[in-house]
Design an enzyme around this catalytic site. Structure first.
Site, PDB file in Angstrom:
ATOM      1  N   ASP A   1       0.833  -1.191   0.000  1.00 19.63           N
ATOM      2  CA  ASP A   1       0.000   0.000   0.000  1.00 19.63           C
ATOM      3  C   ASP A   1       0.876   1.253   0.000  1.00 19.63           C
ATOM      4  O   ASP A   1       1.942   1.279   0.622  1.00 19.63           O
ATOM      5  CB  ASP A   1      -0.899  -0.006   1.249  1.00 19.63           C
ATOM      6  CG  ASP A   1      -2.045   0.966   1.138  1.00 19.63           C
ATOM      7  OD1 ASP A   1      -2.326   1.468   0.035  1.00 19.63           O
ATOM      8  OD2 ASP A   1      -2.673   1.243   2.180  1.00 19.63           O
TER       9      ASP A   1
ATOM     10  N   ASN B   1     -10.240  -3.357  -6.549  1.00 19.15           N
ATOM     11  CA  ASN B   1      -9.460  -2.367  -7.301  1.00 19.15           C
ATOM     12  C   ASN B   1     -10.075  -2.017  -8.647  1.00 19.15           C
ATOM     13  O   ASN B   1      -9.687  -1.013  -9.268  1.00 19.15           O
ATOM     14  CB  ASN B   1      -8.028  -2.849  -7.515  1.00 19.15           C
ATOM     15  CG  ASN B   1      -7.169  -2.769  -6.270  1.00 19.15           C
ATOM     16  OD1 ASN B   1      -6.176  -3.477  -6.142  1.00 19.15           O
ATOM     17  ND2 ASN B   1      -7.543  -1.909  -5.321  1.00 19.15           N
TER      18      ASN B   1
ATOM     19  N   ARG C   1       1.557  -4.779   6.351  1.00 19.32           N
ATOM     20  CA  ARG C   1       0.900  -3.771   5.514  1.00 19.32           C
ATOM     21  C   ARG C   1       1.701  -2.485   5.583  1.00 19.32           C
ATOM     22  O   ARG C   1       2.033  -2.010   6.672  1.00 19.32           O
ATOM     23  CB  ARG C   1      -0.538  -3.502   5.960  1.00 19.32           C
ATOM     24  CG  ARG C   1      -1.195  -2.459   5.045  1.00 19.32           C
ATOM     25  CD  ARG C   1      -2.674  -2.332   5.238  1.00 19.32           C
ATOM     26  NE  ARG C   1      -3.227  -1.442   4.214  1.00 19.32           N
ATOM     27  CZ  ARG C   1      -4.440  -1.527   3.712  1.00 19.32           C
ATOM     28  NH1 ARG C   1      -5.258  -2.469   4.136  1.00 19.32           N
ATOM     29  NH2 ARG C   1      -4.853  -0.680   2.792  1.00 19.32           N
TER      30      ARG C   1
END
Length: 244
Positions: free
Chosen positions: A24, A72, A192
Site C-alpha cells: 500500500d 481495485n 501492511r
C-alpha cells in the site's frame, strides 16, 4: 543465506516460512513528489523486485503479494489499465530471472477473468516455473478473501449435496484444502505498508493466527532493510496460538 532473528526468549529464531504483504502507498508516494499515480505504481514494481530477492536471501519459503484486489476495479479505468500494463511488463521482464532463481510462481484470485492475453501470459509463467523447487512467489490478482471463502463453502456444500462428503467430516483441514492457498505453509506474518491498519479483504482465513505488522513506510520505499526490520520484529513476538 537465511537471516538470523532473535527470539522473544533471547535465543535464535528461524525466519517465518510464509510472509504476506499488502503493498500500500503507491499513490501517496507519487502525490508527495507531484507525480502521476502511475509513477508510484512503477516504483512499486521496483519494490516487488527488491523485496522478492530479499525474501529469498532471508530464507522465506513463501512470499504472497496482494497485487490487485477484486475491489481495485473501482479505480479509474486509466489507472486499472496502467496496472495491467505493469503486470504484463513484470511477467515479460522478470520471468527468465524467476526461472533462473528456481522460484515457483503461483497466482490466486480470479485471475482467469483478466484479459485473455494476460491469462495466457500467467498460464505460461506458472507452467515454466512448475518444476522449480525453490521458494514460492504468490501473486494475488483480482483476489478477495470473502469470495474465496464463499467459493470454498459452495464446493463443500455441493459435495455434501451429491453425497460424496459427510458434513461431519468438514473440519479446519478439510476446509483449508478448498482454499486457493492449499498446500502452502500457514501464514506466519502479514505486513501492511503505508500506515493503514486493516486487512482489506486479504487472506482472512489464513491470517487467523498470523502476526500482523503495520508499518508507515510507503510501498515504493520498502526495501531489504525494511523487510529485515519486519522479520526482526516478528522474531521478538511470542506466538502462543491460544495457549500459554
Amino acid at each position: 543465506m537465511a537471516v538470523k532473528l532473535a527470539s522473544a526468549s533471547g535465543g535464535e529464531a528461524p525466519p517465518p516460512r510464509h510472509v504476506a504483504i499488502i503493498m500500500d502507498g503507491n499513490g501517496r508516494w507519487a502525490k508527495k513528489r507531484l507525480l502521476p499515480r502511475v509513477a508510484g505504481h512503477r516504483q512499486g514494481v521496483e519494490a516487488v523486485r527488491r523485496v522478492a530477492r530479499a525474501a529469498r536471501s532471508f530464507g522465506i519459503e513463501v512470499l504472497t503479494l496482494y497485487a490487485f484486489s477484486s475491489e481495485n476495479w473501482r479505480r479509474p479505468e486509466e489507472e486499472v489499465g496502467a496496472l495491467m500494463g505493469l503486470l504484463r511488463q513484470f511477467l515479460e521482464r522478470e520471468l527468465d530471472q524467476i526461472v533462473a532463481d528456481g522460484v515457483k510462481l503461483r497466482v490466486i484470485g480470479g485471475w482467469r477473468e483478466l484479459s485473455p492475453d494476460l491469462v495466457t501470459m500467467i498460464e505460461a509463467a506458472i507452467a515454466r516455473t512448475a518444476v522449480n523447487t525453490g521458494p514460492t512467489l504468490v501473486l494475488a490478482l483480482n483476489y478477495g478473501a470473502q469470495a474465496e471463502l464463499l467459493a470454498a463453502a459452495r464446493r463443500l456444500a455441493e459435495q455434501a449435496r451429491d453425497g460424496t462428503l459427510d458434513p461431519a467430516a468438514i473440519d479446519e483441514a478439510r476446509f483449508e484444502s478448498e482454499l486457493e492457498t492449499a498446500g502452502l505453509p500457514p501464514l506466519d506474518l502479514m505486513i501492511r505498508t503505508s500506515g493503514e491498519q486493516r486487512l482489506s479483504n486479504f487472506l482472512l482465513w489464513q491470517a487467523a493466527y498470523a502476526e500482523l505488522l503495520f508499518v508507515d513506510t510507503l510501498w515504493p520505499d520498502f526495501d531489504e532493510r525494511a523487510l529485515a526490520d519486519a522479520l526482526a520484529q516478528f522474531g521478538r513476538r511470542q506466538r502462543r496460538f491460544g495457549g500459554l
